[in-house]
Design a protein around this motif. Structure first.
Motif, PDB file in Angstrom:
ATOM      1  N   LYS A  14       0.980  -1.222   0.018  1.00  0.00           N
ATOM      2  CA  LYS A  14       0.022   0.187  -0.082  1.00  0.00           C
ATOM      3  C   LYS A  14       0.819   1.203   0.024  1.00  0.00           C
ATOM      4  CE  LYS A  14      -3.770  -0.476   1.996  1.00  0.00           C
ATOM      5  NZ  LYS A  14      -5.006  -0.313   2.891  1.00  0.00           N
ATOM      6  N   SER A  15       0.590   2.250  -0.718  1.00  0.00           N
ATOM      7  CA  SER A  15       1.279   3.548  -0.953  1.00  0.00           C
ATOM      8  C   SER A  15       1.380   4.114   0.606  1.00  0.00           C
ATOM      9  CB  SER A  15       0.373   4.379  -1.611  1.00  0.00           C
ATOM     10  OG  SER A  15       1.068   5.767  -1.430  1.00  0.00           O
ATOM     11  N   SER A  16       2.629   4.830   0.887  1.00  0.00           N
ATOM     12  CA  SER A  16       2.667   5.303   2.287  1.00  0.00           C
ATOM     13  C   SER A  16       1.914   6.560   2.426  1.00  0.00           C
ATOM     14  CB  SER A  16       4.213   5.785   2.489  1.00  0.00           C
ATOM     15  OG  SER A  16       4.561   6.637   1.366  1.00  0.00           O
ATOM     16  N   TYR A  17       1.295   7.064   1.258  1.00  0.00           N
ATOM     17  CA  TYR A  17       0.205   8.116   1.814  1.00  0.00           C
ATOM     18  C   TYR A  17      -1.101   7.588   1.744  1.00  0.00           C
ATOM     19  CZ  TYR A  17       4.139  11.177  -0.063  1.00  0.00           C
ATOM     20  OH  TYR A  17       5.188  11.957  -0.060  1.00  0.00           O
ATOM     21  N   GLY A  23      -9.786   4.630   3.024  1.00  0.00           N
ATOM     22  CA  GLY A  23     -10.211   5.600   2.147  1.00  0.00           C
ATOM     23  C   GLY A  23      -9.597   5.248   0.590  1.00  0.00           C
ATOM     24  N   SER A  24      -9.084   6.342  -0.103  1.00  0.00           N
ATOM     25  CA  SER A  24      -8.331   6.178  -1.283  1.00  0.00           C
ATOM     26  C   SER A  24      -7.085   5.598  -1.143  1.00  0.00           C
ATOM     27  CB  SER A  24      -8.475   7.702  -2.151  1.00  0.00           C
ATOM     28  OG  SER A  24      -9.524   7.986  -2.240  1.00  0.00           O
ATOM     29  N   ARG A  39      -2.841  -0.635  -8.519  1.00  0.00           N
ATOM     30  CA  ARG A  39      -4.111  -1.205  -8.238  1.00  0.00           C
ATOM     31  C   ARG A  39      -4.810  -0.358  -7.070  1.00  0.00           C
ATOM     32  NH1 ARG A  39      -4.015  -7.216  -5.951  1.00  0.00           N
ATOM     33  NH2 ARG A  39      -3.357  -6.611  -3.796  1.00  0.00           N
ATOM     34  N   ASP A  40      -6.233  -0.355  -7.210  1.00  0.00           N
ATOM     35  CA  ASP A  40      -6.983   0.211  -6.116  1.00  0.00           C
ATOM     36  C   ASP A  40      -7.132  -0.832  -4.976  1.00  0.00           C
ATOM     37  OD1 ASP A  40      -8.924   1.312  -4.625  1.00  0.00           O
ATOM     38  OD2 ASP A  40     -10.344   1.593  -5.912  1.00  0.00           O
TER      39      ASP A  40
END
Length: 71
Positions: A14-17, A23-24, A39-40
């Motif tokens: 997962k993105s660190s942001y 959420g997104s 990917r989502d």
């Protein structure tokens, strides 16, 4: 003709942001030569966007340099 890579055994991170409230969230797969799949995280069985590694690096550099600023 480009072929779709087999991402069935890919390890995603997962993105660190991304936040912890669901959420997104964007996930990326590292270590695949020449490409960067995204990917989502809310739809892990859905499609992935596949970018050439050099194109993705250029995009990230442009974001970091402030080339894309919100209006």
């Amino acid at each position: 003709m480009p072929t779709t890579p087999d991402l069935s055994t890919t390890v995603w991170r997962k993105s660190s942001y991304s936040n912890t409230q669901g959420g997104s969230c964007v996930e990326v797969a590292d270590g695949i030569p020449g490409i960067v799949p995204l990917r989502d995280s809310k739809n892990p069985d859905g499609p992935a966007l596949i970018f050439e590694a050099a194109v993705w690096t250029s995009f990230v550099q442009a974001v970091k340099s402030g080339e894309f600023r919100p209006d």
